[in-house]
Design a protein around this motif. Structure first.
Motif, short mmCIF file in Angstrom:
data_model
loop_
_atom_site.label_atom_id
_atom_site.label_comp_id
_atom_site.label_asym_id
_atom_site.label_seq_id
_atom_site.Cartn_x
_atom_site.Cartn_y
_atom_site.Cartn_z
N ASP A 1 4.14 -5.46 10.52
CA ASP A 1 3.53 -5.28 9.20
C ASP A 1 3.39 -6.59 8.42
O ASP A 1 3.11 -6.57 7.22
CB ASP A 1 4.32 -4.27 8.37
CG ASP A 1 5.75 -4.71 8.09
OD1 ASP A 1 6.15 -5.82 8.53
OD2 ASP A 1 6.49 -3.95 7.42
N SER B 1 1.14 -0.44 3.32
CA SER B 1 0.12 0.55 3.67
C SER B 1 -0.62 1.07 2.44
O SER B 1 -1.79 1.43 2.52
CB SER B 1 0.76 1.72 4.43
OG SER B 1 1.79 2.31 3.67
N GLN C 1 -3.58 -4.95 0.93
CA GLN C 1 -4.64 -4.32 1.71
C GLN C 1 -5.95 -5.09 1.54
O GLN C 1 -6.71 -5.28 2.49
CB GLN C 1 -4.83 -2.86 1.29
CG GLN C 1 -3.77 -1.91 1.81
CD GLN C 1 -3.80 -1.78 3.33
OE1 GLN C 1 -4.87 -1.76 3.94
NE2 GLN C 1 -2.63 -1.68 3.95
#
Length: 523
Positions: A291, A358, A364
């Motif tokens: 991640d 996320s 993002q």
């Protein structure tokens, strides 16, 4: 620097200050994220309660709006009704209430200075503060015009430098040859180095800023003629002389350097200067863990910028029409003492290790950037001093998750440039093995340099994990935070989520370490 969680306002916190005074985030209710706030500001709802009117607000009127259900705050002469924003502020309502009904500019500058409040709170604008007439100080002989006195609706305090301060203020000059323009800045400060010189030259706009502790000196000019993108910077470190060398596009004689900006030839506190951004190109994006990614940004050709060890930059990106800003600490492309020379010292690239959440609005957006896209990057900021390491025998680094990022350059500096260090320890806290950043490189570094030791501590280990487990605690720290000698001088640097940092500092103090021996990188 710590990558903040996705619910955060565009990172409204001071980056590097004592953790005891750090602002902790509070859990937000569902539907109170940054994206929810942006949607609300664009809904057309009257957030000020004034039906579009702008007021001239007196101090007396401002002071009446000092409750959670009716809260006005003044920032730099502009008054905002922050009542509707209360539930969206990750620092909590109490943080906002500290400035309720008052001029909160100083408080804002301490913890939010780099946040674009004009964009975030534009739909909450009530109006300007009413300007009080003031007498011109006797020391100022020349009259001050009204348009000079008034700035953003407030009268700035006129600061009169004593003669000794004037003598210490930097100055500049310039000269030319047939092909070159040279701007010479006399900083009158010894030990000047390239980390303290920031130059941007784009489209005839020249901006050179010299960092001098908590002040900076600015040369900012709209040049008379075009110059090439190649900019050279020469520094005479011992005498503090800085040369900015520009190549003329046409070999013509310049009568003037150019048209000065409002901030040209000023020597003021950095907090009064404001942040400067330039657009940098994304040239690569590499996976570090499941991640977390390493972003490589390329500075514009006409920019000279070095990010000092322990300092951070801000990334600014427009999301849904709103400018959002987040802090990140640059790292190296890989750790020192590896099998090749790192290209990070080329002065062209900035590397950022960023955890992608996320549901994180900003991360993002970063992850969706394509190679070749641009993002705005600020000048470096931070209060870490290399001298803190240069006078230490023992260096202990406590990192939680992506709080590892400030430690990367710090490790490089400590192991390659500080000869007095006896021990360098990194205690690296993560949830799982898969979360450990650069584990292989850290283990290789420990094998290569006998002064360096790394311990990985997991809070959610697998059954196969044979290393240490747990969270930051007095017992763990008492095991690792030992001086090499009873009287040896040590420095402990800590970075991670706010609770991690706050608890860590308290535990260290309980173990007998003083505040002077602890430096917290906080977000």
């Amino acid at each position: 620097m710590l990558n903040v969680p996705p619910s955060a306002f565009p990172a409204p916190g001071s980056q590097q200050r004592a953790a005891a005074g750090a602002r902790s985030k509070v859990p937000l209710k569902p539907g109170r994220s940054l994206m929810d706030w942006i949607r609300l500001t664009k809904s057309g709802k009257d957030l000020t309660g004034l039906k579009g009117r702008l007021l001239e607000v007196t101090e007396d009127e401002l002071s009446k709006h000092n409750k959670k259900e009716d809260c006005w705050i003044c920032i730099r002469g502009f008054v905002y009704n922050v009542t509707p924003y209360m539930e969206y502020h990750p620092g909590g309502e109490d943080e906002l209430m500290k400035a309720a009904g008052t001029d909160g500019t100083d408080l804002f500058d301490q913890v939010h200075r780099w946040v674009n409040y004009e964009s975030m709170l534009k739909e909450c604008l009530v109006g300007r503060m009413a300007v009080k007439p003031i007498a011109v100080p006797k020391e100022i002989s020349s009259p001050v015009s009204e348009d000079k006195k008034q700035l953003n609706g407030v009268l700035p305090e006129k600061k009169v430098l004593a003669s000794s301060a004037k003598d210490l203020s930097p100055s500049y000059d310039w000269f030319q040859t047939d092909s070159l323009i040279t701007i010479v800045i006399y900083t009158k400060q010894k030990d000047m180095n390239e980390d303290l010189v920031i130059v941007d030259c784009q489209d005839k706009q020249l901006r050179g800023e010299i960092i001098m502790d908590d002040h900076s000196y600015l040369v900012e000019v709209d040049l008379d003629h075009a110059v090439s993108e190649d900019v050279a910077v020469n520094i005479a470190e011992k005498v503090g002389k800085v040369e900015i060398i520009l190549k003329k596009k046409d070999n013509v004689h310049w009568k003037n350097l150019g048209q000065p900006s409002e901030g040209h030839n000023t020597f003021i506190k950095r907090t009064d200067r404001g942040l400067f951004y330039r657009k940098c190109k994304l040239v690569s994006k590499t996976e570090v863990t499941h991640d977390t990614k390493l972003f490589c940004l390329m500075l514009p050709k006409g920019t000279h910028l070095r990010v000092p060890t322990g300092q951070h930059v801000y990334l600014k990106h427009i999301i849904a029409g709103t400018e959002v800003v987040k802090p990140y600490t640059p790292v190296l492309p890989f750790l020192p003492l590896d099998f090749q020379e790192p290209p990070c010292h080329d002065g062209v690239h900035i590397y950022l290790m960023i955890k992608i959440y996320s549901h994180g609005l900003f991360t993002q957006a970063l992850d969706h950037l394509q190679i070749g896209d641009y993002i705005s990057v600020s000048n470096p900021e931070g209060n870490f001093k290399k001298s803190q390491v240069q006078t230490s025998e023992d260096l202990l680094l406590l990192a939680g998750g992506t709080g590892f990022t400030p430690m990367v350059k710090l490790l490089n500096f400590a192991l390659t440039e500080v000869s007095c260090l006896r021990t360098v320890k990194l205690i690296f806290f993560n949830k799982t093995e898969d979360d450990i950043l650069w584990r292989n490189q850290l283990e290789q570094l420990a094998l290569k340099d006998e002064r360096f030791e790394v311990q990985f501590i997991l809070s959610q280990p697998s059954k196969d994990w044979v290393g240490k487990q747990g969270k930051i605690s007095p017992s763990l720290l008492s095991e690792f935070a030992k001086r090499s000698r009873r009287d040896s001088k040590g420095l402990i640097c800590i970075c991670g989520p706010a609770p991690f940092t706050e608890q860590g500092i308290q535990y260290l103090k309980d173990l007998g370490y003083s505040q002077e021996e602890i430096h917290a990188f906080t977000a």
